[in-house]
Design an enzyme around this catalytic site. Sequence first.
Site, PDB file in Angstrom:
ATOM      1  N   SER A 141       0.846  -1.186   0.000  1.00 18.14           N
ATOM      2  CA  SER A 141       0.000   0.000   0.000  1.00 18.14           C
ATOM      3  C   SER A 141       0.885   1.241   0.000  1.00 18.14           C
ATOM      4  O   SER A 141       1.869   1.315   0.745  1.00 18.14           O
ATOM      5  CB  SER A 141      -0.912   0.028   1.221  1.00 18.14           C
ATOM      6  OG  SER A 141      -1.680  -1.165   1.260  1.00 18.14           O
ATOM      7  N   TYR A 156      -4.687  14.592   4.259  1.00 15.84           N
ATOM      8  CA  TYR A 156      -3.684  13.743   3.617  1.00 15.84           C
ATOM      9  C   TYR A 156      -2.874  12.996   4.682  1.00 15.84           C
ATOM     10  O   TYR A 156      -2.704  11.777   4.609  1.00 15.84           O
ATOM     11  CB  TYR A 156      -2.767  14.606   2.743  1.00 15.84           C
ATOM     12  CG  TYR A 156      -1.820  13.817   1.862  1.00 15.84           C
ATOM     13  CD1 TYR A 156      -2.281  13.202   0.707  1.00 15.84           C
ATOM     14  CD2 TYR A 156      -0.476  13.675   2.183  1.00 15.84           C
ATOM     15  CE1 TYR A 156      -1.424  12.470  -0.115  1.00 15.84           C
ATOM     16  CE2 TYR A 156       0.387  12.952   1.379  1.00 15.84           C
ATOM     17  CZ  TYR A 156      -0.085  12.353   0.228  1.00 15.84           C
ATOM     18  OH  TYR A 156       0.771  11.628  -0.570  1.00 15.84           O
TER      19      TYR A 156
HETATM   20  N1  LIG Z   1       4.324  12.149  -5.795  1.00 10.53           N
HETATM   21  C1  LIG Z   1       4.781  12.146  -4.575  1.00 10.53           C
HETATM   22  O1  LIG Z   1       5.713  12.889  -4.262  1.00 10.53           O
HETATM   23  C2  LIG Z   1       4.200  11.230  -3.536  1.00 10.53           C
HETATM   24  C3  LIG Z   1       4.836  11.147  -2.289  1.00 10.53           C
HETATM   25  C4  LIG Z   1       4.318  10.293  -1.332  1.00 10.53           C
HETATM   26  C5  LIG Z   1       3.213   9.517  -1.604  1.00 10.53           C
HETATM   27  N2  LIG Z   1       2.595   9.615  -2.831  1.00 10.53           N
HETATM   28  C6  LIG Z   1       1.438   8.758  -3.064  1.00 10.53           C
HETATM   29  O2  LIG Z   1       1.642   8.027  -4.261  1.00 10.53           O
HETATM   30  C7  LIG Z   1       0.388   7.575  -4.759  1.00 10.53           C
HETATM   31  C8  LIG Z   1       0.310   7.825  -6.251  1.00 10.53           C
HETATM   32  O3  LIG Z   1       0.280   9.218  -6.497  1.00 10.53           O
HETATM   33  P1  LIG Z   1       1.200   9.906  -7.602  1.00 10.53           P
HETATM   34  O4  LIG Z   1       2.124  10.796  -6.895  1.00 10.53           O
HETATM   35  O5  LIG Z   1       1.728   8.903  -8.534  1.00 10.53           O
HETATM   36  O6  LIG Z   1       0.116  10.872  -8.293  1.00 10.53           O
HETATM   37  P2  LIG Z   1      -0.582  10.785  -9.734  1.00 10.53           P
HETATM   38  O7  LIG Z   1      -1.659  11.820  -9.691  1.00 10.53           O
HETATM   39  O8  LIG Z   1       0.437  10.873 -10.812  1.00 10.53           O
HETATM   40  O9  LIG Z   1      -1.225   9.336  -9.759  1.00 10.53           O
HETATM   41  C9  LIG Z   1      -2.338   9.010  -8.994  1.00 10.53           C
HETATM   42  C10 LIG Z   1      -3.235   8.100  -9.812  1.00 10.53           C
HETATM   43  O10 LIG Z   1      -4.385   7.758  -9.014  1.00 10.53           O
HETATM   44  C11 LIG Z   1      -5.549   7.893  -9.823  1.00 10.53           C
HETATM   45  N3  LIG Z   1      -6.721   8.139  -8.996  1.00 10.53           N
HETATM   46  C12 LIG Z   1      -7.066   9.277  -8.340  1.00 10.53           C
HETATM   47  N4  LIG Z   1      -8.254   9.142  -7.737  1.00 10.53           N
HETATM   48  C13 LIG Z   1      -8.666   7.868  -7.991  1.00 10.53           C
HETATM   49  C14 LIG Z   1      -9.842   7.130  -7.643  1.00 10.53           C
HETATM   50  N5  LIG Z   1     -10.822   7.675  -6.898  1.00 10.53           N
HETATM   51  N6  LIG Z   1      -9.943   5.864  -8.092  1.00 10.53           N
HETATM   52  C15 LIG Z   1      -8.973   5.297  -8.862  1.00 10.53           C
HETATM   53  N7  LIG Z   1      -7.859   5.964  -9.228  1.00 10.53           N
HETATM   54  C16 LIG Z   1      -7.707   7.229  -8.795  1.00 10.53           C
HETATM   55  C17 LIG Z   1      -5.221   9.048 -10.745  1.00 10.53           C
HETATM   56  O11 LIG Z   1      -6.052   9.077 -11.896  1.00 10.53           O
HETATM   57  C18 LIG Z   1      -3.760   8.798 -11.065  1.00 10.53           C
HETATM   58  O12 LIG Z   1      -3.602   7.980 -12.203  1.00 10.53           O
HETATM   59  C19 LIG Z   1      -0.671   8.313  -3.951  1.00 10.53           C
HETATM   60  O13 LIG Z   1      -1.196   7.438  -2.956  1.00 10.53           O
HETATM   61  C20 LIG Z   1       0.107   9.437  -3.301  1.00 10.53           C
HETATM   62  O14 LIG Z   1      -0.490   9.896  -2.115  1.00 10.53           O
HETATM   63  C21 LIG Z   1       3.067  10.451  -3.788  1.00 10.53           C
END
Ligand SMILES: NC(=O)c1ccc[n+]([C@@H]2O[C@H](COP(=O)([O-])OP(=O)(O)OC[C@H]3O[C@@H](n4cnc5c(N)ncnc54)[C@H](O)[C@@H]3O)[C@@H](O)[C@H]2O)c1
Length: 284
Positions: A141, A156
Amino acid sequence: MRDLAGQTAFVTGAASGIGLGIATALSQAGVKVMLCDIEEEALKKAVADLKTRTNVDVDGVKADVSLKGELQAAADATVARYGKIHILVNNAGVGGGGVYRDWTDAGWNWVLGVNLMSVIWGFEIFGPLIEAHGEGGQIVSTASVSGLITGPSPAYDVSKYGVVALSEGMRNALAPRKIGVSVLCPGIIRTQIMTSRRNVPQRFAGAVGKPPPAEGRRAEFIKALQERINNGIDPLYVGELVREAIENDWPYIFTDTEHEQFIDQRFAAIKQGFDRIRRRTPRR
Ligand SMILES: NC(=O)c1ccc[n+]([C@@H]2O[C@H](COP(=O)([O-])OP(=O)(O)OC[C@H]3O[C@@H](n4cnc5c(N)ncnc54)[C@H](O)[C@@H]3O)[C@@H](O)[C@H]2O)c1
């Protein structure tokens, strides 16, 4: 080390960023991947690109993972398509939810729904499917370093602390059932996270709180954060780390050490709380 070739994975939020990085790295190891996302066009493109790049049997299913019925339907579609499922990656997530005096119930519901409830339902729906074939598997996860230290985004942070807590508890509960549990705590990764509002479901439209201001201290903070994300870590590298974590059943997956000192500071503050009380005689 576990050989993943020929296994099946279900990855949420797989049309972009970290989820796409994970789907790519797994398919490069010969894993059949069902990509799941709310964004249909991006999902189609991601699946088509992966098919040509890896020549592995990958597919896509649209779902809003913050709706349990849609996640269940996506699981059913994956079983119908591939039979067994070995790996679940609860990765879909959104940033936002508003700040103090600005947040709304809809904002909290949106962020907690996508970031936390979908993970709870992921364990509930996919756990028995992984158990059913007896070959074992892994549930990963995506939390964040914000699951271990707080930042400026309460909804968040709460959602990500929840993902860490759930993963730690489930790791013990699922080990005897041959399911490893890992939690991914990324630092700053080069993704589309800053435009999470593109995916606010219709039922919350206009109710998740005001968008961030264009001027002032918060605007400056967001600009600087966007800059750091633009120069962040490659999501494919994160995907490769996740693949290695699944092969070796790592409990915690970090992407870098940038935030380690702040996590140490939090632990030290907790420790001080115990030191303060150690000198007193408990009143019973
Ligand atoms: N980018 C960072 O720096 C960072 C750091 C820590 C954690 N995260 C976590 O990484 C994970 C992925 O995010 P990311 O950074 O790749 O962002 P991103 O926006 O590039 O990707 C997120 C994806 O989730 C999809 N999504 C959003 N809402 C949704 C829903 N209701 N149902 C199904 N899909 C959905 C979006 O369409 C997108 O494709 C998230 O859980 C985020 O909190 C990101």
